[in-house]
Design an enzyme around this catalytic site. Sequence first.
Site, PDB file in Angstrom:
ATOM      1  N   ARG A 261       0.838  -1.196   0.000  1.00 52.12           N
ATOM      2  CA  ARG A 261       0.000   0.000   0.000  1.00 52.12           C
ATOM      3  C   ARG A 261       0.877   1.250   0.000  1.00 52.12           C
ATOM      4  NH1 ARG A 261      -4.997  -1.806   4.038  1.00 52.12           N
ATOM      5  NH2 ARG A 261      -5.399  -3.744   2.906  1.00 52.12           N
ATOM      6  N   ARG A 276       1.699   0.859  10.356  1.00 51.70           N
ATOM      7  CA  ARG A 276       1.255   1.263   9.010  1.00 51.70           C
ATOM      8  C   ARG A 276       2.444   1.211   8.067  1.00 51.70           C
ATOM      9  NH1 ARG A 276      -3.364   3.855   7.592  1.00 51.70           N
ATOM     10  NH2 ARG A 276      -3.831   4.196   9.785  1.00 51.70           N
ATOM     11  N   GLU A 348      -7.282  -1.245  15.076  1.00 49.19           N
ATOM     12  CA  GLU A 348      -7.809  -2.142  14.050  1.00 49.19           C
ATOM     13  C   GLU A 348      -6.796  -3.223  13.663  1.00 49.19           C
ATOM     14  OE1 GLU A 348      -9.034  -0.116  10.494  1.00 49.19           O
ATOM     15  OE2 GLU A 348      -9.061  -1.976   9.318  1.00 49.19           O
ATOM     16  N   SER A 351     -10.740  -6.230   9.330  1.00 49.40           N
ATOM     17  CA  SER A 351     -11.922  -5.544   8.831  1.00 49.40           C
ATOM     18  C   SER A 351     -12.672  -6.530   7.947  1.00 49.40           C
ATOM     19  CB  SER A 351     -11.497  -4.316   8.012  1.00 49.40           C
ATOM     20  OG  SER A 351     -12.617  -3.535   7.673  1.00 49.40           O
ATOM     21  N   ARG A 390       0.331  -6.495  12.274  1.00 47.66           N
ATOM     22  CA  ARG A 390      -0.283  -5.886  13.454  1.00 47.66           C
ATOM     23  C   ARG A 390      -0.481  -6.901  14.567  1.00 47.66           C
ATOM     24  NH1 ARG A 390      -4.542  -1.227  11.279  1.00 47.66           N
ATOM     25  NH2 ARG A 390      -2.931   0.016  10.250  1.00 47.66           N
TER      26      ARG A 390
END
Length: 426
Positions: A261, A276, A348, A351, A390
Amino acid sequence: MHDIRALRENPELYEKAWAAKGRSGAAAEAVELDAKVRAIKTASEQVQARRNDLSKQIGQAKARKDEATAQALMAEVEILKANQAAEAEAERDAAQALHDLLAALPNIPFADVPAGADEHDNVEVRRWGEPFAISNPRDHVDIGEGLGLIDFEAAARMSGARFTVLKGELARLERALGQFMIDIQTQEHGYTEVSPPLLVNDAAAYGTDKLPKFAEDLFQTTDGRWLIPTAEVPLTSLVMGQIVDEEELPMRVTALTPCFRSEAGASGRDTRGMIRQHQFYKVELVSITTPEQSEAEHERMVSCAEAILKRLELPFRTMLLCTGDMGFGARRTYDLEVWLPSQGKYREISSCSNCGDFQARRMDARTKKAGEKGTRYVHSLNGSGLAVGRTLVAIMENYQDEKGRIAIPQALHRYLPGLTHIGGQG
RNA sequence: GGAGAGGUGGCUGAGUGGUCGAAAGCACCGCACUCGAAAUGCGGCGUACCUUUACGGGUACCGUGGGUUCGAAUCCCACCCUCUCCGCCA
């Protein structure tokens, strides 16, 4: 992609959802464009019908050597052709405008999704586990660097910001986590493991609603392909352009892949550590279902993701996202948030979204009952089960001890024989 | 990367400029025959979209996108994919 007929019949519903996302007036715009497209289309098809008829007559005239009639008919076609060019262009332009408009408009949340502006309006559905009592918790950066097993500086030298070098037992733990997750999803939850391409074409990226709107979030190769931002893209694209037998649904697939990403819109956010990153591993769950199955499948999928955190004994909560915090393609989304002691809050880690037929329409993925006529669009769902990077962070922080070591969760022991702690045994 | 072959309906496969949305076979559906089934016979059987109260009418689709032509599955161009051989390569 949106069902233009449904939009035509119920524009208020769409207007309400899009207005909430700052696209007020888009529904009326689409309805107007649609009417225009159809009007032009009807007119141009009538002209074409006339032309096809004339051409047929020319053929017949030529067959009986009637050159005079053939010439007269050909002259008539010429007149039609002159007008058609402009009409065709108008139709193309209008259709393109409608398509471009619709392709950039988000899915419509289910009616019972809580309305809200951002993450503050999300609704906690349930909570599992108690945050561990850790005095003066260190974050994963301090822990990892303290152990000499994580090296952000080396990563920055060779790749830049938002990359990580893991070493030794930490690298091994990351690998074990991926194995553990995918084993649970395949062996206990019935997902079929897939090893998909990590580079995909425009069609796959478009079908899973990453294009055209989010191109800047993706990395592109020099030959025009895209690095997958999530295995959702190749896994869901398995049914792109396909008609799947209804007996084969629900189809459940999973993959452990790197994800890439650009994080273009995230500058300044989560710059510290490996929360991130431009690249991370994730186990993705994708289900393809009939329209009737998708809501139940969604609940099931969330529980499949939750199962990983329970096994790892990591405290988490399950959030139902409000309209404003939901992603582009979703009709309903649950996030799992894991407890991070260093931040003193839940972050988070998964998802799970039910996209309804939104992606299916974009990629023309349908289902059909054996022996019956007619097809329907499938429903597609995707969820993380889980994000490995994560999860690694969560383990490091939640399982840290006062000596700077990291305990290995019981569930991972079979993947890390002989290792009970990172940073010195016992 | 080079050379060659090829991509037609659910499948096999015919079709090199006109009445071809496309032969034939298989599969599938209906009917007949049968106590029933098989076999056989007859009929039906693509998708999407536009239009119509309806019956129906129409447009598009033969890998994709352009082009030539009054007219393209058929001719031309580009691209994609598959297969075979060669080269390269983990």
